[in-house]
Scaffold this motif. Structure first.
Motif, PDB file in Angstrom:
ATOM      1  N   ASP A 266       0.832  -1.207   0.000  1.00  0.00           N
ATOM      2  CA  ASP A 266       0.000   0.000   0.000  1.00  0.00           C
ATOM      3  C   ASP A 266       0.870   1.262   0.000  1.00  0.00           C
ATOM      4  O   ASP A 266       0.542   2.256  -0.669  1.00  0.00           O
ATOM      5  CB  ASP A 266      -0.920   0.017   1.220  1.00  0.00           C
ATOM      6  CG  ASP A 266      -2.020  -1.031   1.135  1.00  0.00           C
ATOM      7  OD1 ASP A 266      -2.276  -1.530   0.023  1.00  0.00           O
ATOM      8  OD2 ASP A 266      -2.605  -1.365   2.184  1.00  0.00           O
ATOM      9  N   ARG A 267       1.970   1.203   0.738  1.00  0.00           N
ATOM     10  CA  ARG A 267       2.851   2.371   0.812  1.00  0.00           C
ATOM     11  C   ARG A 267       3.501   2.638  -0.549  1.00  0.00           C
ATOM     12  O   ARG A 267       3.632   3.793  -0.973  1.00  0.00           O
ATOM     13  CB  ARG A 267       3.927   2.139   1.875  1.00  0.00           C
ATOM     14  CG  ARG A 267       4.799   3.358   2.118  1.00  0.00           C
ATOM     15  CD  ARG A 267       5.854   3.096   3.155  1.00  0.00           C
ATOM     16  NE  ARG A 267       6.754   4.229   3.286  1.00  0.00           N
ATOM     17  CZ  ARG A 267       7.967   4.162   3.825  1.00  0.00           C
ATOM     18  NH1 ARG A 267       8.403   3.001   4.285  1.00  0.00           N
ATOM     19  NH2 ARG A 267       8.725   5.225   3.904  1.00  0.00           N
ATOM     20  N   VAL A 268       3.909   1.563  -1.231  1.00  0.00           N
ATOM     21  CA  VAL A 268       4.495   1.718  -2.565  1.00  0.00           C
ATOM     22  C   VAL A 268       3.477   2.367  -3.510  1.00  0.00           C
ATOM     23  O   VAL A 268       3.787   3.315  -4.235  1.00  0.00           O
ATOM     24  CB  VAL A 268       4.955   0.358  -3.130  1.00  0.00           C
ATOM     25  CG1 VAL A 268       5.351   0.486  -4.606  1.00  0.00           C
ATOM     26  CG2 VAL A 268       6.115  -0.193  -2.320  1.00  0.00           C
ATOM     27  N   GLU A 269       2.251   1.862  -3.498  1.00  0.00           N
ATOM     28  CA  GLU A 269       1.208   2.393  -4.381  1.00  0.00           C
ATOM     29  C   GLU A 269       0.913   3.848  -4.063  1.00  0.00           C
ATOM     30  O   GLU A 269       0.661   4.662  -4.964  1.00  0.00           O
ATOM     31  CB  GLU A 269      -0.049   1.534  -4.263  1.00  0.00           C
ATOM     32  CG  GLU A 269       0.132   0.120  -4.820  1.00  0.00           C
ATOM     33  CD  GLU A 269      -1.090  -0.749  -4.611  1.00  0.00           C
ATOM     34  OE1 GLU A 269      -2.199  -0.192  -4.532  1.00  0.00           O
ATOM     35  OE2 GLU A 269      -0.937  -1.983  -4.515  1.00  0.00           O
ATOM     36  N   GLN A 270       0.962   4.202  -2.786  1.00  0.00           N
ATOM     37  CA  GLN A 270       0.703   5.583  -2.396  1.00  0.00           C
ATOM     38  C   GLN A 270       1.806   6.508  -2.916  1.00  0.00           C
ATOM     39  O   GLN A 270       1.527   7.618  -3.392  1.00  0.00           O
ATOM     40  CB  GLN A 270       0.607   5.701  -0.880  1.00  0.00           C
ATOM     41  CG  GLN A 270       0.213   7.097  -0.396  1.00  0.00           C
ATOM     42  CD  GLN A 270       0.019   7.155   1.107  1.00  0.00           C
ATOM     43  OE1 GLN A 270       0.368   6.213   1.822  1.00  0.00           O
ATOM     44  NE2 GLN A 270      -0.530   8.244   1.588  1.00  0.00           N
ATOM     45  N   LEU A 271       3.057   6.075  -2.845  1.00  0.00           N
ATOM     46  CA  LEU A 271       4.165   6.873  -3.369  1.00  0.00           C
ATOM     47  C   LEU A 271       3.982   7.151  -4.856  1.00  0.00           C
ATOM     48  O   LEU A 271       4.230   8.260  -5.333  1.00  0.00           O
ATOM     49  CB  LEU A 271       5.497   6.143  -3.131  1.00  0.00           C
ATOM     50  CG  LEU A 271       6.050   6.149  -1.709  1.00  0.00           C
ATOM     51  CD1 LEU A 271       7.261   5.217  -1.610  1.00  0.00           C
ATOM     52  CD2 LEU A 271       6.438   7.561  -1.281  1.00  0.00           C
TER      53      LEU A 271
ATOM     54  N   ARG B 289       0.283  -4.918 -11.549  1.00  0.00           N
ATOM     55  CA  ARG B 289      -0.934  -4.429 -12.206  1.00  0.00           C
ATOM     56  C   ARG B 289      -1.432  -3.138 -11.570  1.00  0.00           C
ATOM     57  O   ARG B 289      -1.867  -2.214 -12.255  1.00  0.00           O
ATOM     58  CB  ARG B 289      -2.024  -5.509 -12.154  1.00  0.00           C
ATOM     59  CG  ARG B 289      -1.727  -6.731 -13.004  1.00  0.00           C
ATOM     60  CD  ARG B 289      -2.921  -7.670 -13.057  1.00  0.00           C
ATOM     61  NE  ARG B 289      -3.215  -8.267 -11.761  1.00  0.00           N
ATOM     62  CZ  ARG B 289      -2.677  -9.411 -11.331  1.00  0.00           C
ATOM     63  NH1 ARG B 289      -1.830 -10.082 -12.108  1.00  0.00           N
ATOM     64  NH2 ARG B 289      -2.986  -9.900 -10.149  1.00  0.00           N
ATOM     65  N   ASN B 290      -1.360  -3.068 -10.247  1.00  0.00           N
ATOM     66  CA  ASN B 290      -1.825  -1.868  -9.548  1.00  0.00           C
ATOM     67  C   ASN B 290      -0.969  -0.652  -9.883  1.00  0.00           C
ATOM     68  O   ASN B 290      -1.491   0.466 -10.034  1.00  0.00           O
ATOM     69  CB  ASN B 290      -1.816  -2.112  -8.038  1.00  0.00           C
ATOM     70  CG  ASN B 290      -2.846  -3.144  -7.605  1.00  0.00           C
ATOM     71  OD1 ASN B 290      -3.721  -3.526  -8.381  1.00  0.00           O
ATOM     72  ND2 ASN B 290      -2.726  -3.621  -6.374  1.00  0.00           N
ATOM     73  N   LEU B 291       0.342  -0.854 -10.005  1.00  0.00           N
ATOM     74  CA  LEU B 291       1.233   0.262 -10.320  1.00  0.00           C
ATOM     75  C   LEU B 291       1.022   0.748 -11.748  1.00  0.00           C
ATOM     76  O   LEU B 291       1.037   1.953 -12.006  1.00  0.00           O
ATOM     77  CB  LEU B 291       2.689  -0.160 -10.112  1.00  0.00           C
ATOM     78  CG  LEU B 291       3.087  -0.485  -8.662  1.00  0.00           C
ATOM     79  CD1 LEU B 291       4.534  -0.956  -8.601  1.00  0.00           C
ATOM     80  CD2 LEU B 291       2.885   0.719  -7.749  1.00  0.00           C
ATOM     81  N   VAL B 292       0.821  -0.193 -12.670  1.00  0.00           N
ATOM     82  CA  VAL B 292       0.543   0.193 -14.058  1.00  0.00           C
ATOM     83  C   VAL B 292      -0.768   0.970 -14.126  1.00  0.00           C
ATOM     84  O   VAL B 292      -0.879   1.987 -14.821  1.00  0.00           O
ATOM     85  CB  VAL B 292       0.491  -1.053 -14.967  1.00  0.00           C
ATOM     86  CG1 VAL B 292      -0.034  -0.689 -16.354  1.00  0.00           C
ATOM     87  CG2 VAL B 292       1.872  -1.678 -15.081  1.00  0.00           C
TER      88      VAL B 292
END
Length: 326
Positions: free
Chosen positions: A103-108, A130-133
């Motif tokens: 979650d922290r990575v996605e928030q960044l 997939r979430n990052l893309v």
């Protein structure tokens, strides 16, 4: 500053604003001029204009103990850093083996704090790529994904061919009770190295069912070797899917009174410093880890420059390096 660096004002502007459309020679000249003249850029203002952070995030889906304890990760980071050093991009490392860390990575990414993400050591059907893309980030993987993640590019070694070559070498040396210690089977690297072992023994009289699973660490290799000896005391060779597991296997064989390579031949994978410094010196499958890091950086840089670009996987060759253990 342009006069000092011997370049145009446009080139100076591109360097100061973090553009990747600058040759390494011009980048070096401007950086030297900046240092000589004492220029301090306003990074906050530049970020507002360019919408760039000049930061690449390296996300490793492993524990800190593994990342800092296994030579593979250090070599990969070294190659990645070397390639990024030719650009204004800086590297930030983050461990992400839990949902909270994901979650922290996605928030960044969503907050625009990074320009691209390199993912290492994915396990299973990890949704993070997939979430990052979906969040709009350039993404590149080290290691073939085992689930469908669309067109995300990746870098890998030819793990299947490397494992097959190691096992075939053992067979050609007259070994017939050939065992393997696998890596995790929720990772493509573990799956592919096991497939290479099985492919080499298919249709041959050998120990294709002598399989014990490890986690790439030394302790798991030692435990797996003890398990294999209990399954078949006549085992005469073992292919371990990492040098660390091979080192653990050597310890277990020594404790069991087996001589290497007289009684049992041992081959590892990685050709790390461990292979050259252990007794006996380890025969191992070499993979170009630093080059993998450089290629991983190139995939990210290409996407940051051209967000719509489609990139193909990069598969690097492996090579069997023979020493004393087999």
């Amino acid at each position: 500053m342009a006069v000092e660096a011997g370049v145009s004002r446009g080139t100076v502007s591109r360097v100061v604003n973090g553009s990747l459309e600058v040759s390494p020679r011009a980048l070096k000249a401007v950086q030297e001029a900046i240092q000589k003249l004492g220029y301090v850029p306003n990074h906050a203002a530049r970020s507002l204009v360019t919408r760039r952070s000049d930061t690449v995030l390296l996300v490793v889906s492993e524990s800190e103990a593994r990342v800092f304890g296994e030579p593979f990760f250090g070599s990969l980071v070294r190659g990645l850093s070397q390639e990024l050093s030719t650009t204004p991009l800086q590297l930030q490392l983050m461990m992400a083996s839990t949902a909270r860390q994901h979650d922290r990575v996605e928030q960044l990414v969503r907050n625009g704090h990074v320009d691209g993400v390199a993912l290492i050591s994915l396990h299973g059907d990890d949704p993070l790529p997939r979430n990052l893309v979906a969040a709009g980030a350039p993404v590149a993987l080290n290691g073939r994904p085992i689930s469908d993640i669309g067109t995300v590019p990746y870098v890998d070694a030819d793990n299947l061919s490397g494992a097959k070559a190691a096992t075939e070498y053992l067979y050609q040396q007259g070994r017939r009770r050939i065992a393997t210690i696998t890596g995790p089977q929720d990772m493509a690297v573990g799956i592919d190295r096991l497939s290479g072992y099985r492919s080499a023994l298919r249709g041959r009289r050998g120990g294709a069912r002598l399989v014990a699973q490890g986690d790439f660490g030394q302790a798991s290799g030692e435990a797996a070797m003890r398990e294999l000896l209990e399954k078949d005391p006549q085992v005469d060779a073992v292919f371990a899917a990492s040098d660390l597991m091979a080192a653990g296997a050597l310890r277990a064989l020594r404790a069991a009174g087996r001589r290497v390579p007289d009684d049992v031949a041992v081959i590892g994978f990685d050709d790390s410093d461990i292979a050259r410094n252990i007794d006996p010196m380890l025969t191992s499958v070499a993979q170009p880890v630093q080059q993998m890091g450089r290629e991983l950086a190139k995939l990210l840089i290409a996407q940051i420059r051209e967000p719509e670009t489609r990139l193909s996987p990069v598969i690097l060759p492996t090579e069997l390096v023979t020493r004393e253990s087999a």
